[in-house]
Design a protein around this motif. Structure first.
Motif, PDB file in Angstrom:
ATOM      1  N   GLU A 187       7.133   2.031   3.810  1.00 38.91           N
ATOM      2  CA  GLU A 187       5.935   2.845   3.613  1.00 38.91           C
ATOM      3  C   GLU A 187       5.401   2.759   2.185  1.00 38.91           C
ATOM      4  O   GLU A 187       4.190   2.642   1.966  1.00 38.91           O
ATOM      5  CB  GLU A 187       6.270   4.291   3.964  1.00 38.91           C
ATOM      6  N   ILE A 188       6.298   2.798   1.205  1.00 36.05           N
ATOM      7  CA  ILE A 188       5.849   2.772  -0.186  1.00 36.05           C
ATOM      8  C   ILE A 188       5.191   1.433  -0.524  1.00 36.05           C
ATOM      9  O   ILE A 188       4.265   1.367  -1.338  1.00 36.05           O
ATOM     10  CB  ILE A 188       7.013   3.085  -1.160  1.00 36.05           C
ATOM     11  N   VAL A 189       5.651   0.362   0.109  1.00 32.89           N
ATOM     12  CA  VAL A 189       5.021  -0.949  -0.103  1.00 32.89           C
ATOM     13  C   VAL A 189       3.589  -0.923   0.424  1.00 32.89           C
ATOM     14  O   VAL A 189       2.654  -1.418  -0.230  1.00 32.89           O
ATOM     15  CB  VAL A 189       5.832  -2.065   0.584  1.00 32.89           C
ATOM     16  N   GLY A 190       3.393  -0.319   1.616  1.00 31.53           N
ATOM     17  CA  GLY A 190       2.042  -0.172   2.146  1.00 31.53           C
ATOM     18  C   GLY A 190       1.157   0.624   1.209  1.00 31.53           C
ATOM     19  O   GLY A 190      -0.006   0.279   0.976  1.00 31.53           O
ATOM     20  N   GLY A 191       1.703   1.702   0.638  1.00 26.38           N
ATOM     21  CA  GLY A 191       0.923   2.522  -0.283  1.00 26.38           C
ATOM     22  C   GLY A 191       0.522   1.762  -1.530  1.00 26.38           C
ATOM     23  O   GLY A 191      -0.617   1.889  -2.015  1.00 26.38           O
ATOM     24  N   ILE A 192       1.428   0.947  -2.066  1.00 29.43           N
ATOM     25  CA  ILE A 192       1.124   0.173  -3.277  1.00 29.43           C
ATOM     26  C   ILE A 192       0.083  -0.900  -2.991  1.00 29.43           C
ATOM     27  O   ILE A 192      -0.847  -1.115  -3.781  1.00 29.43           O
ATOM     28  CB  ILE A 192       2.420  -0.426  -3.854  1.00 29.43           C
ATOM     29  N   ILE A 193       0.206  -1.569  -1.829  1.00 30.13           N
ATOM     30  CA  ILE A 193      -0.810  -2.563  -1.453  1.00 30.13           C
ATOM     31  C   ILE A 193      -2.172  -1.879  -1.318  1.00 30.13           C
ATOM     32  O   ILE A 193      -3.192  -2.363  -1.828  1.00 30.13           O
ATOM     33  CB  ILE A 193      -0.437  -3.260  -0.131  1.00 30.13           C
ATOM     34  N   GLY A 194      -2.190  -0.731  -0.624  1.00 27.76           N
ATOM     35  CA  GLY A 194      -3.441  -0.003  -0.441  1.00 27.76           C
ATOM     36  C   GLY A 194      -4.046   0.441  -1.756  1.00 27.76           C
ATOM     37  O   GLY A 194      -5.270   0.369  -1.947  1.00 27.76           O
ATOM     38  N   LEU A 195      -3.201   0.898  -2.676  1.00 23.79           N
ATOM     39  CA  LEU A 195      -3.686   1.333  -3.989  1.00 23.79           C
ATOM     40  C   LEU A 195      -4.312   0.172  -4.753  1.00 23.79           C
ATOM     41  O   LEU A 195      -5.410   0.294  -5.311  1.00 23.79           O
ATOM     42  CB  LEU A 195      -2.525   1.928  -4.788  1.00 23.79           C
ATOM     43  N   LYS A 196      -3.622  -0.968  -4.782  1.00 25.83           N
ATOM     44  CA  LYS A 196      -4.143  -2.130  -5.515  1.00 25.83           C
ATOM     45  C   LYS A 196      -5.464  -2.619  -4.931  1.00 25.83           C
ATOM     46  O   LYS A 196      -6.391  -2.980  -5.666  1.00 25.83           O
ATOM     47  CB  LYS A 196      -3.108  -3.260  -5.507  1.00 25.83           C
ATOM     48  N   LYS A 197      -5.561  -2.639  -3.600  1.00 25.54           N
ATOM     49  CA  LYS A 197      -6.789  -3.100  -2.959  1.00 25.54           C
ATOM     50  C   LYS A 197      -7.923  -2.097  -3.146  1.00 25.54           C
ATOM     51  O   LYS A 197      -9.092  -2.482  -3.274  1.00 25.54           O
ATOM     52  CB  LYS A 197      -6.550  -3.335  -1.464  1.00 25.54           C
ATOM     53  N   THR A 198      -7.603  -0.812  -3.176  1.00 27.84           N
ATOM     54  CA  THR A 198      -8.637   0.215  -3.334  1.00 27.84           C
ATOM     55  C   THR A 198      -9.179   0.243  -4.750  1.00 27.84           C
ATOM     56  O   THR A 198     -10.385   0.304  -4.970  1.00 27.84           O
ATOM     57  CB  THR A 198      -8.065   1.606  -2.957  1.00 27.84           C
ATOM     58  N   ILE A 199      -8.275   0.211  -5.727  1.00 26.19           N
ATOM     59  CA  ILE A 199      -8.714   0.238  -7.124  1.00 26.19           C
ATOM     60  C   ILE A 199      -9.286  -1.106  -7.543  1.00 26.19           C
ATOM     61  O   ILE A 199     -10.218  -1.186  -8.342  1.00 26.19           O
ATOM     62  CB  ILE A 199      -7.543   0.656  -8.033  1.00 26.19           C
ATOM     63  N   ASN A 200      -8.729  -2.184  -6.991  1.00 26.52           N
ATOM     64  CA  ASN A 200      -9.248  -3.545  -7.225  1.00 26.52           C
ATOM     65  C   ASN A 200      -9.345  -3.873  -8.710  1.00 26.52           C
ATOM     66  O   ASN A 200     -10.384  -4.309  -9.212  1.00 26.52           O
ATOM     67  CB  ASN A 200     -10.621  -3.714  -6.556  1.00 26.52           C
ATOM     68  N   ASP A 201      -8.263  -3.620  -9.414  1.00 28.60           N
ATOM     69  CA  ASP A 201      -8.191  -3.900 -10.846  1.00 28.60           C
ATOM     70  C   ASP A 201      -7.130  -4.973 -11.068  1.00 28.60           C
ATOM     71  O   ASP A 201      -5.947  -4.770 -10.794  1.00 28.60           O
ATOM     72  CB  ASP A 201      -7.830  -2.618 -11.602  1.00 28.60           C
ATOM     73  N   SER A 202      -7.551  -6.106 -11.582  1.00 26.26           N
ATOM     74  CA  SER A 202      -6.624  -7.230 -11.775  1.00 26.26           C
ATOM     75  C   SER A 202      -5.531  -6.893 -12.796  1.00 26.26           C
ATOM     76  O   SER A 202      -4.491  -7.533 -12.834  1.00 26.26           O
ATOM     77  CB  SER A 202      -7.384  -8.475 -12.236  1.00 26.26           C
ATOM     78  N   LYS A 203      -5.770  -5.880 -13.624  1.00 21.22           N
ATOM     79  CA  LYS A 203      -4.799  -5.485 -14.636  1.00 21.22           C
ATOM     80  C   LYS A 203      -3.881  -4.362 -14.161  1.00 21.22           C
ATOM     81  O   LYS A 203      -3.110  -3.812 -14.953  1.00 21.22           O
ATOM     82  CB  LYS A 203      -5.531  -5.047 -15.909  1.00 21.22           C
ATOM     83  N   LEU A 204      -3.977  -4.013 -12.877  1.00 16.74           N
ATOM     84  CA  LEU A 204      -3.166  -2.917 -12.349  1.00 16.74           C
ATOM     85  C   LEU A 204      -1.742  -3.396 -12.078  1.00 16.74           C
ATOM     86  O   LEU A 204      -1.387  -3.777 -10.969  1.00 16.74           O
ATOM     87  CB  LEU A 204      -3.791  -2.362 -11.060  1.00 16.74           C
ATOM     88  N   ASP A 205      -0.927  -3.399 -13.117  1.00 15.82           N
ATOM     89  CA  ASP A 205       0.477  -3.786 -13.017  1.00 15.82           C
ATOM     90  C   ASP A 205       1.336  -2.720 -13.709  1.00 15.82           C
ATOM     91  O   ASP A 205       0.839  -1.917 -14.498  1.00 15.82           O
ATOM     92  CB  ASP A 205       0.714  -5.146 -13.689  1.00 15.82           C
ATOM     93  N   ASN A 206       2.595  -2.722 -13.384  1.00 16.22           N
ATOM     94  CA  ASN A 206       3.551  -1.819 -14.036  1.00 16.22           C
ATOM     95  C   ASN A 206       3.112  -0.355 -13.958  1.00 16.22           C
ATOM     96  O   ASN A 206       2.715   0.259 -14.949  1.00 16.22           O
ATOM     97  CB  ASN A 206       3.769  -2.225 -15.500  1.00 16.22           C
ATOM     98  N   PHE A 207       3.199   0.192 -12.766  1.00 18.31           N
ATOM     99  CA  PHE A 207       2.886   1.597 -12.571  1.00 18.31           C
ATOM    100  C   PHE A 207       3.903   2.201 -11.610  1.00 18.31           C
ATOM    101  O   PHE A 207       4.601   1.485 -10.880  1.00 18.31           O
ATOM    102  CB  PHE A 207       1.462   1.794 -12.037  1.00 18.31           C
ATOM    103  N   ILE A 208       3.991   3.519 -11.613  1.00 13.57           N
ATOM    104  CA  ILE A 208       4.864   4.247 -10.700  1.00 13.57           C
ATOM    105  C   ILE A 208       4.007   4.865  -9.609  1.00 13.57           C
ATOM    106  O   ILE A 208       2.973   5.468  -9.894  1.00 13.57           O
ATOM    107  CB  ILE A 208       5.654   5.337 -11.442  1.00 13.57           C
ATOM    108  N   ALA A 209       4.409   4.686  -8.356  1.00 17.65           N
ATOM    109  CA  ALA A 209       3.701   5.282  -7.220  1.00 17.65           C
ATOM    110  C   ALA A 209       4.610   6.317  -6.571  1.00 17.65           C
ATOM    111  O   ALA A 209       5.783   6.042  -6.319  1.00 17.65           O
ATOM    112  CB  ALA A 209       3.311   4.207  -6.205  1.00 17.65           C
ATOM    113  N   VAL A 210       4.059   7.500  -6.319  1.00 17.36           N
ATOM    114  CA  VAL A 210       4.791   8.560  -5.631  1.00 17.36           C
ATOM    115  C   VAL A 210       3.932   9.043  -4.478  1.00 17.36           C
ATOM    116  O   VAL A 210       2.772   9.421  -4.680  1.00 17.36           O
ATOM    117  CB  VAL A 210       5.130   9.732  -6.575  1.00 17.36           C
ATOM    118  N   SER A 211       4.478   9.003  -3.261  1.00 22.34           N
ATOM    119  CA  SER A 211       3.722   9.373  -2.062  1.00 22.34           C
ATOM    120  C   SER A 211       4.334  10.624  -1.435  1.00 22.34           C
ATOM    121  O   SER A 211       5.506  10.632  -1.063  1.00 22.34           O
ATOM    122  CB  SER A 211       3.730   8.217  -1.059  1.00 22.34           C
ATOM    123  N   PHE A 212       3.505  11.679  -1.331  1.00 23.09           N
ATOM    124  CA  PHE A 212       3.948  12.937  -0.738  1.00 23.09           C
ATOM    125  C   PHE A 212       3.563  12.984   0.735  1.00 23.09           C
ATOM    126  O   PHE A 212       2.392  13.160   1.073  1.00 23.09           O
ATOM    127  CB  PHE A 212       3.302  14.130  -1.453  1.00 23.09           C
TER     128      PHE A 212
END
Length: 351
Positions: free
Chosen positions: A141-166
């Motif tokens: 599930e967390i992998v899906g959330g990270i993929i969704g976040l990257k595609k939604t924000i669409n920022d090529s520099k979006l690396d090295n972040f922490i994702a927390v899903s409630f």
């Protein structure tokens, strides 16, 4: 193409009595057949049922999984081309246990979905739709959330972040880099249900809750009030106290146990996602703890990111066939189906 998300409460109940003309459309009038029994699901079950619910983190072998799966997929029969590619997932806590069972479930590939349109149409009938799955994948599930976040924000520099899903059943988290997840940082623990159960214990001290289940209490928790014995009880102060307690007892220790100072130093931001990210009382606790050394931000459209990530994974395994890709987040509180939007497609007549 734009991503379109369809959602409904992940609850169902065996259908008894008359259900005709009780909804405005298919999504709000879900009535699905499994074996010889009919079930109302989603908003129709929440409005018209007595004790609608589901087993939290149900296994793919249980009725809950198949009923909600069919209730979800009937909503996209006229929105995608077949055979389709589908991605689903599980929290880290159950992923390794349930993955093979889910793959076995999806390996059937051909699903006959029988549903009743009398619930929203005066001239409705019992219909049968065929779902044909060509390719599928089950991912965390967390992998899906990270993929969704990257595609939604669409920022090529979006690396090295922490994702927390409630989520309702679980909280998921992990650190993402340009190379992928750092598995050492990945965790899965008690979700918002932790606070809901404590709410029930507190209310039971003073009130008769008319045997409301945890899903009904979850609705009241979100609204900030509950009706019992013809009285409205304001829950906002209690909700704040319970979510603050949940953060201190569950969330904060997880962050301390799974992330080091070096992780925080290497991260640009903490992103909060999932339906629980809408609770300001909870996100404020996060911001307060980390305000001095790392930014905390609620992700855009946080409840839909996992489903969107599943959709983009389906696009990958389908060889970029947008109109044959589906992402399904079969959540404990809400089921969300994501597809690429391009009008309504004709996929052949019903059986």
């Amino acid at each position: 193409m734009k991503v379109s998300a369809i959602s409904f409460p992940s609850v169902f109940e065996t259908a008894y009595g008359n259900t005709e003309n009780s909804a405005k459309d298919l999504l709000n009038g879900l009535k699905i057949k499994k074996d010889e029994n009919w079930y109302i699901a989603g908003n129709l079950a929440r409005r018209g049922g007595i004790n609608p619910g589901r087993i939290t983190n149900a296994t793919p072998q249980e009725d809950d999984y198949e009923i909600l799966f069919k209730a979800a997929m009937v909503n996209v029969l006229d929105k995608v081309q077949q055979p389709l590619s589908l991605t689903m997932g599980f929290p880290f806590s159950t992923y390794n246990i349930y993955k093979s069972a889910a793959e076995q479930f999806l390996t059937k590939r051909h699903f006959l979905i029988e549903y009743d349109t009398h619930t929203f149409n005066n001239k409705g009938t019992i219909k049968k739709g065929m779902l044909d799955i060509e390719r599928f994948e089950v991912i965390p599930e967390i992998v899906g959330g990270i993929i969704g976040l990257k595609k939604t924000i669409n920022d090529s520099k979006l690396d090295n972040f922490i994702a927390v899903s409630f989520g309702f059943g679980t909280i998921e988290g992990g650190m993402a880099t340009a190379d992928g997840l750092i598995n050492r940082t990945c965790f899965s623990s008690h979700g918002i249900k932790y606070a809901i159960n404590n709410l029930a214990r507190e209310l039971n001290k003073q009130y008769y809750l008319d045997m409301k289940n945890e899903h009904q209490l979850d609705d009241a928790f979100m609204k900030g009030s509950i009706f019992t014995n013809r009285k409205r009880i304001d829950l906002k102060d209690m909700r704040k106290a319970l979510l603050t307690h949940y953060y201190k007892e569950v969330v904060s220790p997880l962050m301390r146990n799974y992330f080091t100072d070096q992780d925080y130093e290497n991260c640009s931001k903490i992103y909060l996602m999932g339906g629980g990210a809408h609770y300001k009382e909870l996100t404020d606790c996060f911001i307060e703890e980390f305000r001095d050394f790392i930014p905390v931000e609620v992700a855009p459209d946080p409840e839909n990111l996992v489903s969107a990530g599943y959709l983009y994974n389906s696009l990958r395994i389908s060889d970029d066939k947008h109109l044959r890709s589906v992402g399904l987040d079969l959540g404990n509180a809400t089921s969300i189906i994501s597809v690429f939007e391009e009008g309504t497609l004709s996929v052949g007549p019903n059986l």
